[in-house]
Design a protein around this motif. Structure first.
Motif, PDB file in Angstrom:
ATOM      1  N   PHE A  87     -54.697 -10.618  18.005  1.00 29.71           N
ATOM      2  CA  PHE A  87     -55.794 -10.438  18.950  1.00 29.71           C
ATOM      3  C   PHE A  87     -55.581  -9.243  19.887  1.00 29.71           C
ATOM      4  O   PHE A  87     -56.455  -8.910  20.678  1.00 29.71           O
ATOM      5  CB  PHE A  87     -55.975 -11.700  19.799  1.00 29.71           C
ATOM      6  N   LEU A  88     -54.424  -8.616  19.818  1.00 27.84           N
ATOM      7  CA  LEU A  88     -54.123  -7.489  20.706  1.00 27.84           C
ATOM      8  C   LEU A  88     -54.531  -6.187  20.034  1.00 27.84           C
ATOM      9  O   LEU A  88     -54.377  -6.024  18.820  1.00 27.84           O
ATOM     10  CB  LEU A  88     -52.629  -7.458  21.041  1.00 27.84           C
ATOM     11  N   ASP A  89     -55.033  -5.249  20.827  1.00 25.44           N
ATOM     12  CA  ASP A  89     -55.371  -3.936  20.266  1.00 25.44           C
ATOM     13  C   ASP A  89     -54.799  -2.778  21.074  1.00 25.44           C
ATOM     14  O   ASP A  89     -54.556  -1.709  20.524  1.00 25.44           O
ATOM     15  CB  ASP A  89     -56.887  -3.772  20.121  1.00 25.44           C
ATOM     16  N   ASN A  90     -54.555  -2.968  22.352  1.00 24.69           N
ATOM     17  CA  ASN A  90     -54.040  -1.865  23.167  1.00 24.69           C
ATOM     18  C   ASN A  90     -52.630  -1.454  22.746  1.00 24.69           C
ATOM     19  O   ASN A  90     -52.354  -0.267  22.549  1.00 24.69           O
ATOM     20  CB  ASN A  90     -54.053  -2.241  24.647  1.00 24.69           C
ATOM     21  N   MET A  91     -51.739  -2.431  22.591  1.00 25.74           N
ATOM     22  CA  MET A  91     -50.371  -2.096  22.208  1.00 25.74           C
ATOM     23  C   MET A  91     -50.282  -1.563  20.779  1.00 25.74           C
ATOM     24  O   MET A  91     -49.561  -0.587  20.529  1.00 25.74           O
ATOM     25  CB  MET A  91     -49.446  -3.298  22.401  1.00 25.74           C
ATOM     26  N   PRO A  92     -50.999  -2.126  19.802  1.00 19.22           N
ATOM     27  CA  PRO A  92     -51.006  -1.494  18.472  1.00 19.22           C
ATOM     28  C   PRO A  92     -51.520  -0.058  18.492  1.00 19.22           C
ATOM     29  O   PRO A  92     -51.026   0.796  17.750  1.00 19.22           O
ATOM     30  CB  PRO A  92     -51.933  -2.403  17.657  1.00 19.22           C
ATOM     31  N   SER A  93     -52.504   0.229  19.359  1.00 19.68           N
ATOM     32  CA  SER A  93     -52.986   1.608  19.479  1.00 19.68           C
ATOM     33  C   SER A  93     -51.901   2.493  20.063  1.00 19.68           C
ATOM     34  O   SER A  93     -51.700   3.638  19.621  1.00 19.68           O
ATOM     35  CB  SER A  93     -54.235   1.642  20.375  1.00 19.68           C
ATOM     36  N   TRP A  94     -51.174   1.983  21.060  1.00 16.54           N
ATOM     37  CA  TRP A  94     -50.050   2.722  21.646  1.00 16.54           C
ATOM     38  C   TRP A  94     -48.990   2.990  20.573  1.00 16.54           C
ATOM     39  O   TRP A  94     -48.460   4.103  20.479  1.00 16.54           O
ATOM     40  CB  TRP A  94     -49.459   1.919  22.801  1.00 16.54           C
ATOM     41  N   LEU A 201     -60.829  11.786  23.821  1.00 18.26           N
ATOM     42  CA  LEU A 201     -60.867  11.210  25.162  1.00 18.26           C
ATOM     43  C   LEU A 201     -62.086  11.701  25.932  1.00 18.26           C
ATOM     44  O   LEU A 201     -62.757  10.931  26.627  1.00 18.26           O
ATOM     45  CB  LEU A 201     -59.591  11.576  25.926  1.00 18.26           C
ATOM     46  N   SER A 202     -62.395  12.989  25.801  1.00 19.62           N
ATOM     47  CA  SER A 202     -63.539  13.560  26.519  1.00 19.62           C
ATOM     48  C   SER A 202     -64.860  12.979  26.024  1.00 19.62           C
ATOM     49  O   SER A 202     -65.845  12.933  26.761  1.00 19.62           O
ATOM     50  CB  SER A 202     -63.558  15.085  26.351  1.00 19.62           C
ATOM     51  N   ALA A 203     -64.880  12.517  24.773  1.00 23.23           N
ATOM     52  CA  ALA A 203     -66.102  11.951  24.203  1.00 23.23           C
ATOM     53  C   ALA A 203     -66.425  10.579  24.782  1.00 23.23           C
ATOM     54  O   ALA A 203     -67.406   9.957  24.380  1.00 23.23           O
ATOM     55  CB  ALA A 203     -65.982  11.854  22.687  1.00 23.23           C
ATOM     56  N   ARG A 233     -69.736  10.901  21.047  1.00 20.06           N
ATOM     57  CA  ARG A 233     -69.538   9.849  22.027  1.00 20.06           C
ATOM     58  C   ARG A 233     -68.675   8.752  21.411  1.00 20.06           C
ATOM     59  O   ARG A 233     -68.965   8.263  20.316  1.00 20.06           O
ATOM     60  CB  ARG A 233     -70.859   9.260  22.520  1.00 20.06           C
ATOM     61  N   THR A 234     -67.615   8.393  22.113  1.00 17.32           N
ATOM     62  CA  THR A 234     -66.732   7.328  21.650  1.00 17.32           C
ATOM     63  C   THR A 234     -67.398   5.985  21.874  1.00 17.32           C
ATOM     64  O   THR A 234     -67.948   5.720  22.942  1.00 17.32           O
ATOM     65  CB  THR A 234     -65.391   7.371  22.411  1.00 17.32           C
ATOM     66  N   SER A 235     -67.335   5.129  20.864  1.00 17.41           N
ATOM     67  CA  SER A 235     -67.892   3.789  20.988  1.00 17.41           C
ATOM     68  C   SER A 235     -67.249   3.047  22.153  1.00 17.41           C
ATOM     69  O   SER A 235     -66.045   3.194  22.410  1.00 17.41           O
ATOM     70  CB  SER A 235     -67.668   3.010  19.693  1.00 17.41           C
ATOM     71  N   TRP A 236     -68.040   2.251  22.851  1.00 24.11           N
ATOM     72  CA  TRP A 236     -67.526   1.477  23.984  1.00 24.11           C
ATOM     73  C   TRP A 236     -66.373   0.588  23.555  1.00 24.11           C
ATOM     74  O   TRP A 236     -65.425   0.369  24.309  1.00 24.11           O
ATOM     75  CB  TRP A 236     -68.654   0.631  24.580  1.00 24.11           C
ATOM     76  N   PHE A 237     -66.421   0.086  22.311  1.00 19.58           N
ATOM     77  CA  PHE A 237     -65.382  -0.802  21.822  1.00 19.58           C
ATOM     78  C   PHE A 237     -64.089  -0.058  21.482  1.00 19.58           C
ATOM     79  O   PHE A 237     -63.045  -0.692  21.303  1.00 19.58           O
ATOM     80  CB  PHE A 237     -65.872  -1.550  20.573  1.00 19.58           C
ATOM     81  N   GLN A 238     -64.153   1.270  21.390  1.00 24.33           N
ATOM     82  CA  GLN A 238     -62.984   2.059  21.024  1.00 24.33           C
ATOM     83  C   GLN A 238     -62.367   2.810  22.199  1.00 24.33           C
ATOM     84  O   GLN A 238     -61.340   3.478  22.030  1.00 24.33           O
ATOM     85  CB  GLN A 238     -63.367   3.068  19.929  1.00 24.33           C
ATOM     86  N   LEU A 239     -62.963   2.711  23.363  1.00 26.26           N
ATOM     87  CA  LEU A 239     -62.477   3.475  24.516  1.00 26.26           C
ATOM     88  C   LEU A 239     -61.013   3.168  24.827  1.00 26.26           C
ATOM     89  O   LEU A 239     -60.201   4.082  25.013  1.00 26.26           O
ATOM     90  CB  LEU A 239     -63.335   3.177  25.746  1.00 26.26           C
ATOM     91  N   ASP A 240     -60.677   1.880  24.919  1.00 26.83           N
ATOM     92  CA  ASP A 240     -59.305   1.527  25.266  1.00 26.83           C
ATOM     93  C   ASP A 240     -58.341   1.880  24.144  1.00 26.83           C
ATOM     94  O   ASP A 240     -57.195   2.271  24.390  1.00 26.83           O
ATOM     95  CB  ASP A 240     -59.199   0.040  25.627  1.00 26.83           C
ATOM     96  N   ASN A 241     -58.799   1.789  22.888  1.00 28.45           N
ATOM     97  CA  ASN A 241     -57.932   2.134  21.765  1.00 28.45           C
ATOM     98  C   ASN A 241     -57.561   3.608  21.780  1.00 28.45           C
ATOM     99  O   ASN A 241     -56.395   3.980  21.582  1.00 28.45           O
ATOM    100  CB  ASN A 241     -58.614   1.787  20.441  1.00 28.45           C
ATOM    101  N   VAL A 242     -58.556   4.461  22.008  1.00 31.46           N
ATOM    102  CA  VAL A 242     -58.294   5.903  22.070  1.00 31.46           C
ATOM    103  C   VAL A 242     -57.392   6.227  23.261  1.00 31.46           C
ATOM    104  O   VAL A 242     -56.466   7.043  23.158  1.00 31.46           O
ATOM    105  CB  VAL A 242     -59.614   6.695  22.169  1.00 31.46           C
ATOM    106  N   PHE A 243     -57.642   5.572  24.390  1.00 30.15           N
ATOM    107  CA  PHE A 243     -56.836   5.817  25.590  1.00 30.15           C
ATOM    108  C   PHE A 243     -55.372   5.475  25.335  1.00 30.15           C
ATOM    109  O   PHE A 243     -54.469   6.276  25.636  1.00 30.15           O
ATOM    110  CB  PHE A 243     -57.376   4.984  26.755  1.00 30.15           C
ATOM    111  N   TYR A 244     -55.104   4.286  24.785  1.00 29.83           N
ATOM    112  CA  TYR A 244     -53.715   3.862  24.595  1.00 29.83           C
ATOM    113  C   TYR A 244     -53.034   4.598  23.446  1.00 29.83           C
ATOM    114  O   TYR A 244     -51.815   4.817  23.493  1.00 29.83           O
ATOM    115  CB  TYR A 244     -53.655   2.345  24.389  1.00 29.83           C
ATOM    116  N   GLU A 245     -53.789   4.992  22.449  1.00 30.81           N
ATOM    117  CA  GLU A 245     -53.192   5.815  21.400  1.00 30.81           C
ATOM    118  C   GLU A 245     -52.744   7.157  21.971  1.00 30.81           C
ATOM    119  O   GLU A 245     -51.637   7.635  21.678  1.00 30.81           O
ATOM    120  CB  GLU A 245     -54.192   6.033  20.264  1.00 30.81           C
TER     121      GLU A 245
END
Length: 333
Positions: A87-94, A201-203, A233-245
């Motif tokens: 259920f986690l996505d931030n740490m896998p993106s990191w 990130l800018s998207a 434009r980055t999808s709202w659902f992908q914002l945190d994934n792109v940030f942590y990656e």
């Protein structure tokens, strides 16, 4: 009464399991502590009873950074098929951001750092290690991603042992060439990587992008037609994934550049480029500041809410601009 009691017990049990998974997930998502490179190099050299040679620091840092995605709390999460990891996505993106930088370093180590000229033979240990980092990061079947990464790290240990002459294999020799042209090859790799992260990130706020793919070459062509403008434009659902990656990639690159500052000290001083590298390190350190918000905010422009993606893009863009300047200095300085 028995039915109500059973239902209540089941409800309490489910809530307890949910809370347990939640707190374990929060713990596993804590930021990974930075690596003290000097301490790790000193400890490793003392344990092996050797004196660090050129390349020892960079190789040790690659080993420790690659190990960080496996040995942190919760272990490697990207291929988890069970809760709470699934259920986690931030740490896998990191983890993926770190892995991308590990792959770049391993590739350059194989192609350039461990070879003197284009006609030289590649090191057998690096030849075996580099492809193993390229397995699908979500693979959980045999072989799993973790097992392949462990094997790659083992080969890196063997390469490091060969560097300092303590290999158990007969006639096992290795070199690390701290040359300006080798360093520029690595900088070329990571410039495009950082440029991509900056764009993604800018998207977060969406923007009209002018197509500059063929700029500067009047006879250049590309496979398929693209318009002069595009809306990104980055999808709202992908914002945190792109940030942590991006945060993970910056974390890994920060350590690699600190190692390069040590191994390439003479090259940097000869080009009067040490200060330039230190400025890049400072920008990447700023990208690792604590995120006090419980989620990645996506404020618009100069609105009331922060936009964490744009802040991260600012640090990465500044670091990338400084990398381009450093690369030019190494080539012409």
């Amino acid at each position: 009464m028995n039915i109500n009691f059973s239902a209540k017990t089941i409800g309490v049990s489910i809530a307890s399991v949910f809370l347990l998974f939640y707190f374990v997930g929060v713990y596993w998502s804590f930021a990974v502590e930075p690596i003290d490179i000097q301490h790790e190099v000193t400890s490793a050299a003392t344990a092996d009873n050797v004196a660090p040679v050129i390349g020892y620091t960079t190789t040790t840092t690659l080993i420790k950074v690659a190990s960080s995605i496996l040995d942190k709390p919760g272990g490697y999460l990207s291929n988890d098929a069970l809760p709470p990891g699934v259920f986690l996505d931030n740490m896998p993106s990191w983890e993926f951001g770190v892995l991308e930088m590990v792959r770049d370093m391993a590739l350059v180590l194989r192609k350039d750092f461990s070879r003197s000229q284009s006609q030289s033979l590649e090191n057998t240990h690096i030849k075996k290690a580099q492809p193993k980092f390229n397995i699908d990061n979500k693979s959980w079947a045999m072989p799993s991603a973790e097992s392949e990464y462990r094997k790659a790290i083992d080969h890196l240990y063997k390469y490091r042992n060969a560097l300092v002459g303590i290999s158990t294999i007969k006639d096992d020799h290795a070199q690390f060439y701290a040359r300006a042209d080798n360093l520029t090859s690595y900088l070329d790799e990571i410039q495009k990587r950082l440029g991509s992260y900056s764009q993604r990130l800018s998207a977060s706020v969406g923007k009209d992008k002018i197509n500059t793919d063929l700029a500067g070459d009047s006879v250049a062509r590309q496979s398929t037609f693209e318009g002069s403008h595009s809306q990104l434009r980055t999808s709202w659902f992908q914002l945190d994934n792109v940030f942590y990656e991006s945060r993970g990639a910056a974390w890994a690159l920060l350590h690699f550049l600190k190692a390069i500052e040590i191994d390439f000290d003479s090259v940097l001083k000869n080009k009067n480029a040490t200060i330039s590298l230190q400025q890049i390190i400072r920008e990447l350190e700023a990208s690792q500041q604590t995120l006090w918000s419980p989620m990645v905010l996506n404020g618009d422009g100069f609105g009331m809410l922060a936009n964490h993606s744009l802040v991260m893009a600012n640090y990465i863009s500044r670091a990338n601009a400084a990398l381009i300047d450093l690369n030019e200095l190494l080539r012409k300085g």
